[in-house]
Motif scaffolding. Structure first.
Motif, PDB file in Angstrom:
ATOM      1  N   PHE A   1      -1.915 -14.387  13.547  1.00 25.15           N
ATOM      2  CA  PHE A   1      -1.253 -13.994  14.786  1.00 25.15           C
ATOM      3  C   PHE A   1      -1.258 -15.177  15.731  1.00 25.15           C
ATOM      4  CE2 PHE A   1      -5.718 -12.779  15.213  1.00 25.15           C
ATOM      5  CZ  PHE A   1      -6.068 -13.182  16.488  1.00 25.15           C
ATOM      6  N   ALA A   2      -0.405 -15.102  16.793  1.00 21.81           N
ATOM      7  CA  ALA A   2      -0.244 -16.224  17.722  1.00 21.81           C
ATOM      8  C   ALA A   2      -0.441 -15.724  19.144  1.00 21.81           C
ATOM      9  CB  ALA A   2       1.150 -16.819  17.563  1.00 21.81           C
ATOM     10  N   SER A   3      -0.912 -16.643  20.004  1.00 19.46           N
ATOM     11  CA  SER A   3      -1.044 -16.330  21.443  1.00 19.46           C
ATOM     12  C   SER A   3      -0.427 -17.470  22.239  1.00 19.46           C
ATOM     13  CB  SER A   3      -2.519 -16.133  21.808  1.00 19.46           C
ATOM     14  OG  SER A   3      -3.260 -17.312  21.487  1.00 19.46           O
ATOM     15  N   GLY A   4       0.213 -17.147  23.374  1.00 21.22           N
ATOM     16  CA  GLY A   4       0.854 -18.144  24.242  1.00 21.22           C
ATOM     17  C   GLY A   4       0.309 -18.018  25.653  1.00 21.22           C
ATOM     18  N   SER A   5       0.140 -19.157  26.307  1.00 21.24           N
ATOM     19  CA  SER A   5      -0.581 -19.142  27.590  1.00 21.24           C
ATOM     20  C   SER A   5       0.148 -19.966  28.645  1.00 21.24           C
ATOM     21  CB  SER A   5      -1.997 -19.704  27.351  1.00 21.24           C
ATOM     22  OG  SER A   5      -2.626 -20.030  28.552  1.00 21.24           O
ATOM     23  N   ALA A   6      -0.330 -19.787  29.909  1.00 25.36           N
ATOM     24  CA  ALA A   6       0.208 -20.578  31.013  1.00 25.36           C
ATOM     25  C   ALA A   6      -0.224 -22.040  30.912  1.00 25.36           C
ATOM     26  CB  ALA A   6      -0.253 -19.982  32.339  1.00 25.36           C
ATOM     27  N   ASP A   7      -1.174 -22.333  29.966  1.00 25.18           N
ATOM     28  CA  ASP A   7      -1.587 -23.747  29.787  1.00 25.18           C
ATOM     29  C   ASP A   7      -0.604 -24.502  28.895  1.00 25.18           C
ATOM     30  OD1 ASP A   7      -2.046 -22.786  27.273  1.00 25.18           O
ATOM     31  OD2 ASP A   7      -4.208 -23.130  27.248  1.00 25.18           O
ATOM     32  N   LYS A   8       0.603 -23.911  28.655  1.00 24.50           N
ATOM     33  CA  LYS A   8       1.732 -24.512  27.917  1.00 24.50           C
ATOM     34  C   LYS A   8       1.457 -24.648  26.410  1.00 24.50           C
ATOM     35  CE  LYS A   8       2.771 -27.329  32.005  1.00 24.50           C
ATOM     36  NZ  LYS A   8       2.952 -28.676  32.523  1.00 24.50           N
ATOM     37  N   SER A   9       0.397 -23.974  25.913  1.00 20.75           N
ATOM     38  CA  SER A   9       0.059 -24.135  24.488  1.00 20.75           C
ATOM     39  C   SER A   9       0.200 -22.828  23.726  1.00 20.75           C
ATOM     40  CB  SER A   9      -1.376 -24.647  24.344  1.00 20.75           C
ATOM     41  OG  SER A   9      -2.283 -23.644  24.772  1.00 20.75           O
ATOM     42  N   ILE A  10       0.420 -22.985  22.405  1.00 20.60           N
ATOM     43  CA  ILE A  10       0.449 -21.874  21.449  1.00 20.60           C
ATOM     44  C   ILE A  10      -0.723 -22.088  20.496  1.00 20.60           C
ATOM     45  CG2 ILE A  10       1.788 -20.707  19.648  1.00 20.60           C
ATOM     46  CD1 ILE A  10       3.321 -20.685  22.201  1.00 20.60           C
ATOM     47  N   ILE A  11      -1.505 -21.022  20.225  1.00 17.10           N
ATOM     48  CA  ILE A  11      -2.576 -21.119  19.228  1.00 17.10           C
ATOM     49  C   ILE A  11      -2.260 -20.118  18.123  1.00 17.10           C
ATOM     50  CG2 ILE A  11      -5.049 -20.816  18.759  1.00 17.10           C
ATOM     51  CD1 ILE A  11      -5.627 -21.613  21.615  1.00 17.10           C
ATOM     52  N   ILE A  12      -2.362 -20.617  16.861  1.00 17.87           N
ATOM     53  CA  ILE A  12      -2.193 -19.767  15.685  1.00 17.87           C
ATOM     54  C   ILE A  12      -3.581 -19.372  15.203  1.00 17.87           C
ATOM     55  CG2 ILE A  12      -1.131 -19.525  13.404  1.00 17.87           C
ATOM     56  CD1 ILE A  12       0.941 -20.288  15.478  1.00 17.87           C
ATOM     57  N   TRP A  13      -3.820 -18.062  15.055  1.00 23.24           N
ATOM     58  CA  TRP A  13      -5.113 -17.539  14.616  1.00 23.24           C
ATOM     59  C   TRP A  13      -4.947 -16.870  13.252  1.00 23.24           C
ATOM     60  CZ3 TRP A  13      -8.916 -18.257  18.466  1.00 23.24           C
ATOM     61  CH2 TRP A  13      -8.440 -18.491  19.765  1.00 23.24           C
ATOM     62  N   THR A  14      -5.999 -16.900  12.424  1.00 26.46           N
ATOM     63  CA  THR A  14      -5.966 -16.173  11.143  1.00 26.46           C
ATOM     64  C   THR A  14      -6.421 -14.739  11.395  1.00 26.46           C
ATOM     65  OG1 THR A  14      -8.236 -16.641  10.530  1.00 26.46           O
ATOM     66  CG2 THR A  14      -6.586 -18.268   9.907  1.00 26.46           C
ATOM     67  N   SER A  15      -6.228 -13.877  10.347  1.00 27.74           N
ATOM     68  CA  SER A  15      -6.671 -12.484  10.472  1.00 27.74           C
ATOM     69  C   SER A  15      -8.194 -12.382  10.532  1.00 27.74           C
ATOM     70  CB  SER A  15      -6.135 -11.664   9.292  1.00 27.74           C
ATOM     71  OG  SER A  15      -6.580 -12.226   8.077  1.00 27.74           O
ATOM     72  N   LYS A  16      -8.901 -13.513  10.165  1.00 28.06           N
ATOM     73  CA  LYS A  16     -10.361 -13.534  10.275  1.00 28.06           C
ATOM     74  C   LYS A  16     -10.800 -14.039  11.646  1.00 28.06           C
ATOM     75  CE  LYS A  16     -10.953 -14.145   5.316  1.00 28.06           C
ATOM     76  NZ  LYS A  16     -11.380 -15.061   4.220  1.00 28.06           N
ATOM     77  N   LEU A  17      -9.831 -14.132  12.556  1.00 23.30           N
ATOM     78  CA  LEU A  17     -10.063 -14.486  13.968  1.00 23.30           C
ATOM     79  C   LEU A  17     -10.508 -15.937  14.141  1.00 23.30           C
ATOM     80  CD1 LEU A  17     -11.878 -11.182  15.057  1.00 23.30           C
ATOM     81  CD2 LEU A  17      -9.463 -11.609  14.744  1.00 23.30           C
ATOM     82  N   GLU A  18      -9.937 -16.841  13.322  1.00 29.44           N
ATOM     83  CA  GLU A  18     -10.226 -18.273  13.440  1.00 29.44           C
ATOM     84  C   GLU A  18      -8.953 -18.981  13.872  1.00 29.44           C
ATOM     85  OE1 GLU A  18     -11.288 -19.020   9.450  1.00 29.44           O
ATOM     86  OE2 GLU A  18     -13.308 -18.174   9.598  1.00 29.44           O
ATOM     87  N   GLY A  19      -9.060 -19.887  14.866  1.00 27.16           N
ATOM     88  CA  GLY A  19      -7.906 -20.684  15.271  1.00 27.16           C
ATOM     89  C   GLY A  19      -7.640 -21.794  14.280  1.00 27.16           C
ATOM     90  N   ILE A  20      -6.371 -21.942  13.840  1.00 34.91           N
ATOM     91  CA  ILE A  20      -6.072 -22.953  12.807  1.00 34.91           C
ATOM     92  C   ILE A  20      -5.062 -23.994  13.272  1.00 34.91           C
ATOM     93  CG2 ILE A  20      -6.621 -21.456  10.835  1.00 34.91           C
ATOM     94  CD1 ILE A  20      -3.574 -20.970  10.562  1.00 34.91           C
ATOM     95  N   LEU A  21      -4.320 -23.730  14.364  1.00 34.40           N
ATOM     96  CA  LEU A  21      -3.288 -24.682  14.781  1.00 34.40           C
ATOM     97  C   LEU A  21      -2.980 -24.476  16.257  1.00 34.40           C
ATOM     98  CD1 LEU A  21      -1.061 -26.689  13.404  1.00 34.40           C
ATOM     99  CD2 LEU A  21       0.481 -24.791  13.820  1.00 34.40           C
ATOM    100  N   LYS A  22      -2.627 -25.591  16.901  1.00 30.21           N
ATOM    101  CA  LYS A  22      -2.270 -25.512  18.319  1.00 30.21           C
ATOM    102  C   LYS A  22      -1.106 -26.470  18.572  1.00 30.21           C
ATOM    103  CE  LYS A  22      -4.540 -25.574  22.873  1.00 30.21           C
ATOM    104  NZ  LYS A  22      -5.847 -25.759  23.553  1.00 30.21           N
ATOM    105  N   TYR A  23      -0.091 -26.016  19.296  1.00 33.91           N
ATOM    106  CA  TYR A  23       0.974 -26.935  19.711  1.00 33.91           C
ATOM    107  C   TYR A  23       1.424 -26.551  21.110  1.00 33.91           C
ATOM    108  CZ  TYR A  23       4.536 -23.395  18.436  1.00 33.91           C
ATOM    109  OH  TYR A  23       5.310 -22.279  18.354  1.00 33.91           O
TER     110      TYR A  23
END
Length: 1184
Positions: A69-91
């Motif tokens: 799953f992905a989350s988007g924030s006011a800090d202008k970044s996107i974080i991709i998370w796995t179903s095991k709740l680990e962050g794997i990518l940020k852009y």
């Protein structure tokens, strides 16, 4: 619809901006403050907060495969998370992230900021970004993942393809004053088009197709919407916003109700996948989960069931025919009632009354009859023919369809159950059950309720039997009680019941449901149970109407158990009534058998008619007939019944008891129970034993023991039956033994033996039997049928009366085997010339139709010779047959020559020289009369002549041929070559080759003849017919001559065979010329010793229009040499024909059978090729 709060959590001082469900519905991802929170969706407990963003998290989205799953924030970044709740990518983007969405098919991620949007997928190294003109507030992918919709602050919805290119632009009428707040695509797979729901802060809800076309009009809202979310199947929409609660809408935007009221704006709402749970997120940090419960709103009357669908529609279902009709609505359906041809639907502000178009029981077309525009608040709704009844707690109100309140009844307790039990229109009866246990009957035209019964426990369900004599009640303790209404006596009671229904077609049957079982009770018999889920709501014949959750179904229940209960008590008529409601075929057979054994023939007959058992129906009919005749012995009737049922020993005992031993005996013998029959007979007379033996033989034959059966028949003296069995099985040795033992006076069995030998193809045995019988006619027929001709001929020699019987079939057999000459001889021998002609005529016709012109010519020649034979033998038919002979000879020659032309035009190669084809074409055209023979094509002939004329230099003739062709119908395959040839020939000189014209010289008068002569094949000057070679069709140097009167054929031949005498008797000449005759006669004396007397005879007067034949005297005959004369020795009644060769060096051969002339070299070559004459097919080694 009710919304039950499942759980509620609050995140202090944080706004819940977005929520996303994991696809399996187990987890909830929440965007709140600086963190991404993971909750358990079942009970609202937090699983884990995820840190990674440095500013407020505005959006979250889960991939459809559930892996990330992905989350988007006011800090202008996107974080991709796995179903095991680990962050794997940020852009990152250049502006704060407003929304994110995963492609449901390719799992490509769309991330949108204030100034652009990006597309990222795991396969890509970089993010593809695209600038936009306005801030993006929301986004969503279509179900097939091909298009992405973007909602913007300036009121525009932009639809892009997977590469980010804009395909459709939807501009809302409010523009930037109505920013798009939320969009969502309908996930339903049943919709034909992709449908996009758009909510904006102009307080509008709209729907669009993928093409940008709007569906319907804008729906006006009373609040600013913040979120739009569809149920998993697209049937409902959940929306929340500034009105501080979430609302449920239909997929078309019709508001159905409130889900849950909150203390702050509802910023986000999501529906749990494939379930009726909704989670709301509020501005004050509240997260609430609600369970939506959709009540069943429905009504039933007999076999019509009406229920609510999609909250606004009503579907009426015919439970027997399975037909359904949908009545579409735009408002929430609150109550439904159905009765006969009436249907009432209660909406929030009014009630619609519908009626059927016709009285047809299967009609499903409803039309609106009345609208009652009142807002009613009621617990139960009932409709009758002219009224509606509203039930509100203790009060019943009766309203007419014109909104007039006619009556009102106030009960002493709460109304728990109400049902219309029928009656005349406007005066129907209602059955009412109260909470205090009272059961009332109310008539619409009577202000006073009638108390039927008073009980101490509350009523759950009621029904009244068809005759209104019995009442079934289910109370709050799930007990079924059945009362007699008149005496108020409790008839019986049963436990574990939640609903009950009487059978509308049978007074004594009811069914009730409870504890997962269906119970059927008939009269006072024990209950029959079978498993069934749901509630019984109706019982009609063999169909039980059952409501399970939201679906109504008609269950076919065989009434076997109650029927057998009646049968055990031998109550056949009641059992038959139960069976009529619906039982299996085996149950009908049981009923029929039991009734038959109980001698209730009327019931048995009806039951056997049902199962179409003709055997038993015949038995019953025969018993009824015997009863009418006065028989009354029930034991004898029962014996017949037992015999039919296979209870043979019981039947035999009854037959014996009633004094009908003969019936028992015939029963045993019919059943092949010979041992039992012998036991039954004991020591009786030999006649009965012999009859028994014959019957036993019959049985052995039918039971596939034929040899034993044959021996038994012979022992019993039944020779014919024995011979039949032996003959059918082909036992020839056994059959000839019987035949030899039989006396010749026993003609019938002997005849049968002979017939079987014929079938078995034992010719010798059959002829031996016919000889023994002295049946010569049959013997002749046997020889003919078996084609033993020699034996037949020897018999005919002794007995000439059988000539016709032998030679006619022999001739037909020969003709069938293409041995026509032998066939004709056989026909002659049998005196059947006409039949020979008919056979040949048919063969000739077939050959012409099949384009076998060579065979056609041969058959016509044979026909002509046949006609000649008939003419010789029959004086009466002579003239007719001679005409036919001439006609058939002419046709034979035409078909014989046309074969060469047909081969030239139809086949790629020709064996003939151009000169031969040229001659053949001219011969055929010269001899074709107006009546053209069938199959001969003038087009083919002229075309072949044109082609050969061109080759040989006869250009004038070729041009004439092409001109003639233009007058005829030309087949398409020849059109091009003929048109080309007619053009080419115009470039050639307009004359014929001199050599060709010289070849057409008449040998009698030396005149050069034209190449084509419309007068026929004769000289244009002297009219002398041309004699042609039958192979090359050149003109032969022959002149036909005729004998003087008084000279016979034998004398003429003997004179020709003499040596030529040299005389100088100049004074011996004499002239005997009849002035009337046109034959020239010269003196017997020769004026000049050197001059040929025949040549002198050939001279004639020039310019005469009639043919002058050459007639010769004895002196001229004597002067001829035998080698120069050809004689056609025709059989009687024709005369011989004589021809003199004028060029003795030209060798000419004549066929001795058909008398056709050939150049000797041609004839020898053709004979070597075919080993027979090419014209008449006479084998060369056959003696003349």
């Amino acid at each position: 619809m009710r919304a039950l709060l499942v759980w509620k959590e609050t995140i202090r001082e944080q706004c819940v901006y977005d929520i996303a469900f994991k696809p399996d519905g187990s987890q909830l991802i929440i965007a709140a403050g600086l963190r991404v929170l993971v909750y358990d969706a079942a009970d609202g407990t937090i699983i884990q907060p995820l840190k990674g963003h440095k500013d407020i998290v505005y959006c979250v989205a889960y991939a459809k495969d559930g892996k990330r799953f992905a989350s988007g924030s006011a800090d202008k970044s996107i974080i991709i998370w796995t179903s095991k709740l680990e962050g794997i990518l940020k852009y990152t983007h250049n502006d704060s992230i407003q929304c994110v969405a995963y492609n449901p098919v390719t799992h490509q991620l769309a991330s949108c900021s204030s100034g652009d949007f990006g597309l990222w997928s795991p396969e890509q190294k970089s993010v593809n970004k695209h600038k936009v003109s306005s801030k993006i507030t929301c986004c969503g992918w279509t179900n097939d993942g091909q298009y992405l919709a973007l909602g913007m602050m300036n009121g525009v919805v932009s639809i892009r393809n997977k590469n980010g290119e804009e395909k459709v632009k939807i501009e809302r009428p409010g523009g930037s004053s109505s920013p798009i707040r939320s969009i969502n695509w309908n996930p339903s797979k049943d919709e034909h088009n992709d449908i996009l729901a758009v909510a904006d802060w102009g307080q509008k809800l709209s729907f669009y197709q993928l093409s940008g076309k709007q569906i319907g009009k804008d729906r006006t809202l009373t609040y600013d919407p913040c979120c739009v979310s569809y149920f998993s199947k697209g049937e409902y929409i959940v929306m929340g916003g500034s009105d501080k609660h979430a609302s449920l809408y239909t997929k078309d935007g019709v508001r159905l109700g409130t889900i849950g009221e909150q203390n702050a704006w509802v910023w986000t709402c999501r529906v749990k996948p494939d379930s009726p749970f909704v989670v709301l997120g509020c501005q004050d940090g509240t997260i609430a989960c609600y369970h939506l419960i959709f009540n069943t709103v429905h009504g039933l009357y007999k076999d019509r069931y009406a229920y609510r669908d999609s909250m606004t529609d009503v579907i009426v279902q015919h439970l027997i025919t399975e037909q359904k009709v949908r009545i579409k609505g735009r408002e929430l359906v609150k109550k439904i009632a159905i009765y006969r041809n009436r249907l009432a639907i209660q909406l929030p502000e009014k009630i619609h009354i519908y009626e059927l178009y016709s009285d047809d029981s299967s009609d499903m077309h409803y039309r609106i009859k009345e609208k009652i525009c009142w807002k009613f608040d009621c617990n139960l709704l009932v409709v009758c023919s002219q009224h509606i009844i509203l039930c509100q707690e203790k009060r019943l109100q009766c309203l007419s369809f014109t909104s007039v309140r006619e009556k009102e009844w106030v009960m002493e307790s709460l109304i728990r159950y109400i049902k219309v039990i029928g009656g005349p229109p406007g005066r129907e009866g209602l059955l009412v059950g109260l909470k205090n246990g009272a059961i009332l009957k109310i008539f619409l035209d009577n202000p006073f309720p009638i108390t039927l019964l008073k009980r101490s426990t509350s009523v759950r369900c009621l029904d009244m039997s068809a005759s209104r004599n019995k009442l079934a009640v289910v109370d709050e303790h799930n007990t079924l009680l059945v009362y007699d209404i008149n005496s108020e006596v409790l008839l019986f009671q049963e436990p574990n019941a939640n609903s009950v229904a009487w059978n509308t077609q049978c007074e004594d049957m009811l069914c009730f449901s409870g504890n997962g079982y269906l119970n059927i009770k008939a009269s006072d018999f024990p209950v029959h149970q079978q498993k069934m889920q749901g509630f019984v709501v109706g019982y009609n014949g063999s169909k039980i109407f059952c409501l399970h959750v939201y679906s109504m179904s008609a269950v076919d229940v065989p009434q076997s158990a109650p029927m057998h209960q009646y049968l055990e008590k031998k109550v056949f008529r009641e059992a038959y009534q139960i069976a009529c409601l619906g039982v299996t075929d085996s149950d009908w057979r049981d009923l029929a058998t039991e009734a038959l054994e109980g001698l209730d023939f009327d019931t048995a007959k009806k039951a056997f008619i049902r199962i179409r058992d003709l055997r038993y129906l015949e038995l019953i009919n025969s018993i009824e007939e015997r009863k009418k005749r006065g028989e009354s012995d029930n034991e004898l009737f029962l014996a017949d019944v037992y015999a039919y049922q296979g209870k043979f020993h019981e039947a035999a005992k009854l037959y014996k008891r009633t004094g009908h031993e003969s019936r028992a005996l015939s029963m045993y013998t019919d059943l092949r129970m010979f041992e039992y029959a012998k036991e039954f007979l004991g020591a009786t007379d030999p006649k009965s034993s012999r009859i028994l033996m014959t019957k036993q033989a019959d049985w052995a034959k039918s039971s596939k023991e034929p040899r034993a059966a044959a021996d038994m028949y012979l022992s019993a003296g039944e020779h014919l039956k024995a011979i039949d069995i032996i003959g059918e099985h082909g036992w020839a040795d056994m059959l000839i033994d019987i035949a030899r033992k039989l006396d010749k006076a026993e003609r019938e069995p002997l005849g049968k033996c002979a017939l079987y030998f014929k079938k078995l193809k034992h010719h010798g045995y059959a002829s031996e039997i016919y000889s023994k019988m002295g049946d010569l006619q049959a013997l002749v027929q046997l020889h003919v049928e078996t084609r033993h001709w020699e034996e037949a001929f020897s018999l005919v020699e002794k007995r000439p009366q059988f000539t016709d019987d032998v030679f006619v079939p022999y001739a037909q057999w020969l003709a069938e085997n293409d041995r026509f000459e032998e066939a004709q001889k056989a026909f002659h021998r049998a005196g059947r010339q006409n039949e020979a002609v008919k056979v040949l005529e048919q063969l000739t016709h077939n050959a012409v139709v099949e384009n076998r012109f060579n065979d056609a010519g041969y058959y016509y020649w044979m026909l002509s010779m046949q006609c000649l034979d008939i003419a010789r033998e029959s004086e009466e038919q002579r003239d007719e047959m001679l005409k036919k002979f001439e006609h058939f000879q002419h046709l034979a020659e035409l078909y014989h020559v046309y074969r060469s032309i047909q081969r030239y035009t139809d086949e790629p190669f020709s064996s003939h020289m151009p000169e031969t084809l040229f001659n053949i074409c001219r011969f055929l055209l010269n001899n074709l009369t107006k009546d053209k023979p069938r199959g001969i094509s003038k087009v083919n002939t002229l075309y072949a002549l044109a082609k050969q004329s061109e080759k040989l230099g006869a250009y004038k003739l070729a041009r004439y041929s092409y001109e003639k062709l233009q007058e005829l119908y030309i087949p398409s395959r020849l059109q091009d070559p003929i048109e080309l040839g007619s053009f080419k020939i115009r470039s050639k000189p307009f004359h014929d080759s001199e050599d060709l014209i010289e070849a057409m010289m008449c040998y009698r008068c030396s005149t050069n003849n034209p190449l084509l002569n419309n007068q026929g094949s004769m000289c244009i000057n002297c009219r002398q017919p041309f004699i042609y070679s039958a192979s090359s069709y050149e003109v032969l140097p022959l002149v036909q001559f005729y004998l003087d009167e008084g000279i016979g054929d034998e004398e003429a031949v003997s004179l020709i065979d003499l040596e030529v005498p040299h005389t100088d008797e100049r004074d011996a000449h004499w002239q005997d010329m009849d002035k009337e005759m046109q034959a020239l006669r010269l003196d017997d004396g020769l004026d000049d010793a050197e001059e040929d007397p025949f040549t002198a005879k050939m001279s004639f007067e020039q310019g005469g229009s009639n043919f002058v034949p050459v007639k010769v005297s004895r002196l001229v005959l004597r002067s001829m040499s035998r080698r120069d004369v050809l004689i056609k020795r025709w059989p009687r009644p024709l005369k011989w024909e004589y021809f003199r060769s004028l060029l003795p060096d030209v060798s000419i051969t004549m066929c001795p059978t058909c008398f056709k002339m050939f150049h000797s070299e041609d004839y020898e070559l053709l004979v070597l090729q075919h080993n027979c004459c090419p014209y008449c097919r006479r084998p060369i080694d056959e003696p003349n």
